[in-house]
Write a protein that holds these residues in place. Sequence first.
Motif: not given
Length: 156
Positions: A8, A55-56, A60, A63
């Motif tokens: 990431g 999980d953004n 990140r 990622y």
Amino acid sequence: MKYVVGIGKYRVAYKKEDIIMIHALSSCVAVVFYNPKDMVGAMIHIALPNTNSRDNGPDRLFYYADTGLKRVIEELVTKYKVNMAYTEIHVIGGANSIKENDFFKIGARNLEEVRTILRSENLYFVEDSTGGNLSRTIELEMRTGNLSIKTQSLNI
């Protein structure tokens, strides 16, 4: 200086003595940029194809292929004034899982998203070592533009 690019993350290098590398690349995909004319190189270590994930968060950004790859290209062009027409682009990784019934197929999905983005930007790229059941360690030497890829089987 030797720089290791974590999951990431990305790195831009522009000094002849710099080396950029990624260890143990498996289902993740690395996109490597090298422009011999401008002496600028970059590497991004992509974990997932897109931000359709829980999980953004903004920390990140790199990622994901859909946000990180476009940002790296934009930065190379605007901040480092890289002419993408003279830039070598390599796509590496996207290994298959060692599990027989890999429902998620992250490696293949990562590769497809990266291909789609690069094509949408009209960028020519080479796939050097993709798919299969391999872990890859890659290293880009800025002085020469040499890209080395070392592989190890994921099968145990």
